[in-house]
Design a protein around this motif. Sequence first.
Motif, PDB file in Angstrom:
ATOM      1  N   PRO A 104       0.831  -1.212   0.000  1.00 60.84           N
ATOM      2  CA  PRO A 104       0.000   0.000   0.000  1.00 60.84           C
ATOM      3  C   PRO A 104       0.863   1.258   0.000  1.00 60.84           C
ATOM      4  O   PRO A 104       1.899   1.306   0.668  1.00 60.84           O
ATOM      5  N   TYR A 146       0.483  -0.544  -4.774  1.00 61.13           N
ATOM      6  CA  TYR A 146      -0.815  -1.173  -4.470  1.00 61.13           C
ATOM      7  C   TYR A 146      -1.968  -0.665  -5.339  1.00 61.13           C
ATOM      8  O   TYR A 146      -2.128   0.523  -5.563  1.00 61.13           O
ATOM      9  N   ASP A 195      -6.306  -1.164  -5.443  1.00 64.33           N
ATOM     10  CA  ASP A 195      -7.432  -1.754  -4.703  1.00 64.33           C
ATOM     11  C   ASP A 195      -8.258  -2.627  -5.649  1.00 64.33           C
ATOM     12  O   ASP A 195      -8.017  -2.680  -6.859  1.00 64.33           O
ATOM     13  N   PRO A 243      -2.703  -4.630   2.902  1.00 63.27           N
ATOM     14  CA  PRO A 243      -3.179  -3.938   4.118  1.00 63.27           C
ATOM     15  C   PRO A 243      -3.115  -4.831   5.352  1.00 63.27           C
ATOM     16  O   PRO A 243      -2.736  -4.371   6.447  1.00 63.27           O
TER      17      PRO A 243
END
Length: 466
Positions: free
Chosen positions: A157, A161, A163, A189
């Motif tokens: 992250p 990273y 999502d 995470p």
Amino acid sequence: MTYLIKGGTVIGPTGASPADVLVDGEKIVALFAPGAAPHQDETIDATGKYVIPGAVDAHTHMELPFGGTHASDTFDTGTRAAAFGGVTTIVDFAVQRYGEVVQDGLAAWHGKAEGNCHIDYGFHMILGGVTDDSLKAMDQLVTDEGISSFKLFMAYPGVFYSDDGQILRAMQKARDNGAMIMMHAENGPAIDVLVKQALERGETDPYYHGVTRPQELEAEATSRAIWLASVAADCPLYIVHLSASKALEQVAAARDQGRNVFAETCPQYLYLTLEDQLGAPGFEGAKWVCSTPLRSKHENHRADLWRGLRTNDLAVVSTDHCPFCMKDQKELGLGDFSKIPNGIGGVEHRVDLLYQGVVDGKLSLARWVETIATTPARMFGMYPKKGIIAPGSDADIVLYDPNGQTRISAATHHMNMDHSAWEGWEIAGKIDTVISRGTVVVRGDEYKGRKGHGQYVRRGLSDYLV
Ligand code: DUC
Ligand code: ZN
Ligand code: ZN
């Protein structure tokens, strides 16, 4: 120049047969039954040797910026070392950093590689940010730049990273333009929580790098990536550096359903362990800090990975070559394992380390060649130019001495590293001669190649899809 490689045993993905190989210029032009070729003035004696396609390492990181430093091999030093290891093509990861235009990241990688490579090279593209613009750029790279694979990260992250929504959008784009999504599958995470908690307990040694990246978080991310690819209408998905039994189970289950899900592993996961290497005394374990991490020897990972290679649930062996020196680089994480740059250098040793698997009865000769050369070439759109000894293919050829012996050491390797992850290992087999597009670049322990010989390979779409 025309010459005949005489007296060897040619190994391909379907097995072994004695044959003489005629090379003209940069290409293989014919294979002959032993002794049946017309007379040639120039010959290379391959008696007692295996004649295999030049190996294709589909996962390297030359000069990768990481953890406040850069991977220590340049395209010059890294591709020269690769040649010594029987590798005639690498596919390196060009990087789009967050906020950067994809094409600018690609141009920077061309700038690093052009004129500096000793062997041929292609690029995958790391997408550091999935935006409308980078999605559009994916089309342009596939169509115009010979880049047909894109790496996304479920880990790191704040660095690389993406999502789940971003991943899904990139997968939908790949589904439309035929590209392959390559996934670093670890739940970043959740890992960051475990890392923080470990450091608060004073667990700062390299060993805890492995402990804070448990296999469950690799398996969970692998499974999530597979489901997301399913939502994206079976977008082709390739899991990189798979290290753990539970992650392999996810890939195997998807493949049993006939999905376009593929995976690679790396030599470090086939041989090395959390306890013996990452857990080495003091700061020594930093040499083996890489992600995904080495796994416990008390579980069945290594045997499962070898089995996965036999069953093709693991289709490819790459290195994830990402070297950092101990001095000034790995040392950045003294007193805090989370600051150790992640990576192991191994581009020079994969062919030999996997041949040891043949000698140990874990892999057939055909599967050895398939996993290190033929399948990576097919997977990433370079076949039959690369990855096979056949008329019309590039004359990328390795003469391999099955009766030779290789001793690995930082004192003798050619990678720009002040240590070796494999220091002192004695393994069966030895690279004898390496030919890149018809030119002998390595003979015995002598280097005959030159910087700049390596050419950029424009790749097509994968021809490995079901
Ligand atoms: N893993 C590593 O070990 N190094 C570079 C990037 C990665 O994903
Ligand atoms: Zn990765
Ligand atoms: Zn990598």
